[in-house]
Design a protein around this motif. Structure first.
Motif, PDB file in Angstrom:
ATOM      1  N   ASP A   1       0.708  -1.247  -0.079  1.00  0.00           N
ATOM      2  CA  ASP A   1       0.038  -0.049  -0.049  1.00  0.00           C
ATOM      3  C   ASP A   1       1.007   1.330   0.098  1.00  0.00           C
ATOM      4  O   ASP A   1       0.445   2.436   0.034  1.00  0.00           O
ATOM      5  CB  ASP A   1      -0.819   0.047   1.248  1.00  0.00           C
ATOM      6  CG  ASP A   1      -0.370  -0.008   2.386  1.00  0.00           C
ATOM      7  OD1 ASP A   1       0.851  -0.069   2.514  1.00  0.00           O
ATOM      8  OD2 ASP A   1      -0.976  -0.283   3.463  1.00  0.00           O
TER       9      ASP A   1
ATOM     10  N   HIS B   1       0.936  -2.287  -6.691  1.00  0.00           N
ATOM     11  CA  HIS B   1       0.262  -1.278  -5.845  1.00  0.00           C
ATOM     12  C   HIS B   1      -1.032  -0.695  -6.899  1.00  0.00           C
ATOM     13  O   HIS B   1      -0.724  -0.696  -7.955  1.00  0.00           O
ATOM     14  CB  HIS B   1       1.052  -0.221  -5.442  1.00  0.00           C
ATOM     15  CG  HIS B   1       0.541   1.019  -4.951  1.00  0.00           C
ATOM     16  ND1 HIS B   1      -0.261   0.911  -3.650  1.00  0.00           N
ATOM     17  CD2 HIS B   1      -0.184   2.078  -5.234  1.00  0.00           C
ATOM     18  CE1 HIS B   1      -0.964   1.971  -3.338  1.00  0.00           C
ATOM     19  NE2 HIS B   1      -0.660   2.921  -4.437  1.00  0.00           N
TER      20      HIS B   1
ATOM     21  N   GLY C   1      -0.217  -7.439   3.703  1.00  0.00           N
ATOM     22  CA  GLY C   1      -0.216  -7.100   5.103  1.00  0.00           C
ATOM     23  C   GLY C   1      -1.781  -7.422   5.598  1.00  0.00           C
ATOM     24  O   GLY C   1      -2.652  -7.393   4.827  1.00  0.00           O
TER      25      GLY C   1
ATOM     26  N   HIS D   1      -3.852  -6.558   9.231  1.00  0.00           N
ATOM     27  CA  HIS D   1      -4.125  -5.735  10.593  1.00  0.00           C
ATOM     28  C   HIS D   1      -5.159  -6.496  11.479  1.00  0.00           C
ATOM     29  O   HIS D   1      -6.075  -6.793  10.855  1.00  0.00           O
ATOM     30  CB  HIS D   1      -4.717  -4.202  10.422  1.00  0.00           C
ATOM     31  CG  HIS D   1      -3.648  -3.486   9.634  1.00  0.00           C
ATOM     32  ND1 HIS D   1      -3.933  -3.087   8.064  1.00  0.00           N
ATOM     33  CD2 HIS D   1      -2.546  -2.621   9.732  1.00  0.00           C
ATOM     34  CE1 HIS D   1      -3.108  -2.419   7.624  1.00  0.00           C
ATOM     35  NE2 HIS D   1      -2.282  -1.996   8.905  1.00  0.00           N
TER      36      HIS D   1
ATOM     37  N   ARG E   1      -8.062  -6.659  12.783  1.00  0.00           N
ATOM     38  CA  ARG E   1      -8.930  -5.580  13.036  1.00  0.00           C
ATOM     39  C   ARG E   1     -10.236  -6.137  13.961  1.00  0.00           C
ATOM     40  O   ARG E   1     -10.626  -7.117  14.248  1.00  0.00           O
ATOM     41  CB  ARG E   1      -9.831  -5.436  11.475  1.00  0.00           C
ATOM     42  CG  ARG E   1      -8.993  -4.406  10.689  1.00  0.00           C
ATOM     43  CD  ARG E   1      -9.588  -4.316   9.696  1.00  0.00           C
ATOM     44  NE  ARG E   1      -9.482  -3.041   8.666  1.00  0.00           N
ATOM     45  CZ  ARG E   1      -8.391  -3.056   8.014  1.00  0.00           C
ATOM     46  NH1 ARG E   1      -7.715  -4.347   7.681  1.00  0.00           N
ATOM     47  NH2 ARG E   1      -7.737  -1.967   7.337  1.00  0.00           N
TER      48      ARG E   1
ATOM     49  N   THR F   1      -8.314  -5.604   2.668  1.00  0.00           N
ATOM     50  CA  THR F   1      -7.919  -5.824   1.551  1.00  0.00           C
ATOM     51  C   THR F   1      -7.342  -7.423   1.569  1.00  0.00           C
ATOM     52  O   THR F   1      -7.455  -7.892   0.367  1.00  0.00           O
ATOM     53  CB  THR F   1      -6.371  -5.031   1.144  1.00  0.00           C
ATOM     54  OG1 THR F   1      -6.814  -3.460   1.140  1.00  0.00           O
ATOM     55  CG2 THR F   1      -5.923  -5.258  -0.282  1.00  0.00           C
ATOM     56  N   SER F   2      -6.545  -7.718   2.835  1.00  0.00           N
ATOM     57  CA  SER F   2      -6.361  -8.906   2.983  1.00  0.00           C
ATOM     58  C   SER F   2      -7.380 -10.172   2.973  1.00  0.00           C
ATOM     59  O   SER F   2      -7.464 -11.001   2.329  1.00  0.00           O
ATOM     60  CB  SER F   2      -5.454  -9.245   4.263  1.00  0.00           C
ATOM     61  OG  SER F   2      -6.093  -8.854   5.242  1.00  0.00           O
TER      62      SER F   2
HETATM   63  P1  AMP Z   1      -5.617  -2.894   4.413  1.00  0.00           P
HETATM   64  O1  AMP Z   1      -6.636  -3.924   4.267  1.00  0.00           O
HETATM   65  O2  AMP Z   1      -5.933  -1.659   3.342  1.00  0.00           O
HETATM   66  O3  AMP Z   1      -5.293  -2.358   5.661  1.00  0.00           O
HETATM   67  O4  AMP Z   1      -4.399  -3.476   3.655  1.00  0.00           O
HETATM   68  C1  AMP Z   1      -3.696  -4.548   4.081  1.00  0.00           C
HETATM   69  C2  AMP Z   1      -2.530  -4.873   3.109  1.00  0.00           C
HETATM   70  O5  AMP Z   1      -3.318  -5.019   1.936  1.00  0.00           O
HETATM   71  C3  AMP Z   1      -1.478  -4.065   2.832  1.00  0.00           C
HETATM   72  O6  AMP Z   1      -0.323  -4.321   3.761  1.00  0.00           O
HETATM   73  C4  AMP Z   1      -1.067  -4.394   1.392  1.00  0.00           C
HETATM   74  O7  AMP Z   1      -0.335  -5.670   1.122  1.00  0.00           O
HETATM   75  C5  AMP Z   1      -2.528  -4.638   0.799  1.00  0.00           C
HETATM   76  N1  AMP Z   1      -2.967  -3.314   0.081  1.00  0.00           N
HETATM   77  C6  AMP Z   1      -3.735  -2.595   0.666  1.00  0.00           C
HETATM   78  N2  AMP Z   1      -4.046  -1.503  -0.282  1.00  0.00           N
HETATM   79  C7  AMP Z   1      -3.320  -1.718  -1.198  1.00  0.00           C
HETATM   80  C8  AMP Z   1      -3.191  -1.196  -2.531  1.00  0.00           C
HETATM   81  N3  AMP Z   1      -3.833  -0.052  -2.913  1.00  0.00           N
HETATM   82  N4  AMP Z   1      -2.380  -1.723  -3.407  1.00  0.00           N
HETATM   83  C9  AMP Z   1      -1.855  -3.059  -3.377  1.00  0.00           C
HETATM   84  N5  AMP Z   1      -1.843  -3.509  -2.104  1.00  0.00           N
HETATM   85  C10 AMP Z   1      -2.679  -3.104  -1.198  1.00  0.00           C
END
Ligand code: AMP
Length: 146
Positions: A12, A39, A111, A113, A115, A125-126
């Motif tokens: 991200d 990304h 990644g 978190h 939550r 995202t995961s």
């Molecule tokens: P999130 O669920 O948004 O907190 O993101 C968790 C993980 O999802 C990040 O550590 C990245 O591995 C991946 N991620 C989140 N946003 C993006 C993005 N825009 N592009 C690619 N991977 C992303």
């Protein structure tokens, strides 16, 4: 057990990206696999529902250039060539699935978190990447840096 050949690391572009990359790099090294980075940039028109009566193209281009520079910085120490640095416009989970399929990826690293509450309900995202993935997915628990 068969070895991974192509590891796709989703970033991200925040400080946390280093933790995700480090894990993905370790696995890639142990397996002799190549690494790609991805990304996804949210389309601006999509974010604002088409409500803003102005041309967002140049702002989107600037965001794209900024992301390319950042991903190149992350890729340099790992010797990841430009063709394996993917900056795309779209939703992260669907773009990650698309590139994984297109590039023959056998492990996606994201990644995660820990939550709770509303953000758990809204999903992450995961979770989105895990659902519908056609290959293995590793969710790296992000450690808070003090
Ligand atoms: P999130 O669920 O948004 O907190 O993101 C968790 C993980 O999802 C990040 O550590 C990245 O591995 C991946 N991620 C989140 N946003 C993006 C993005 N825009 N592009 C690619 N991977 C992303």
């Amino acid at each position: 057990m068969s070895k991974y050949q192509h590891v796709l690391i989703a970033v991200d572009l925040t400080e946390e990206s280093h933790q995700v990359i480090e894990k993905g790099q370790g696995i890639a090294e142990r397996n002799g696999a190549k690494i790609s980075l991805i990304h996804a940039l949210e389309p601006l028109g999509f974010a604002y529902g088409g409500d803003i009566p102005m041309d967002l193209t140049s702002i989107q281009d600037q965001l794209d250039q900024h992301a390319r520079a950042k991903i190149a910085d992350l890729a340099a120490p790992l010797n990841i060539p430009q063709e394996r640095q993917h900056i795309l416009v779209g939703l992260p989970d669907s773009e990650i699935h698309r590139i994984a399929k297109e590039q023959g990826v056998d492990l996606i690293v994201v990644g995660s978190h820990g939550r709770h509450g509303l953000s758990l309900l809204l999903g992450s995202t995961s979770t989105g990447v895990l659902h519908g993935a056609k290959c293995d997915v590793l969710a790296v628990r992000i450690q808070k840096e003090d």
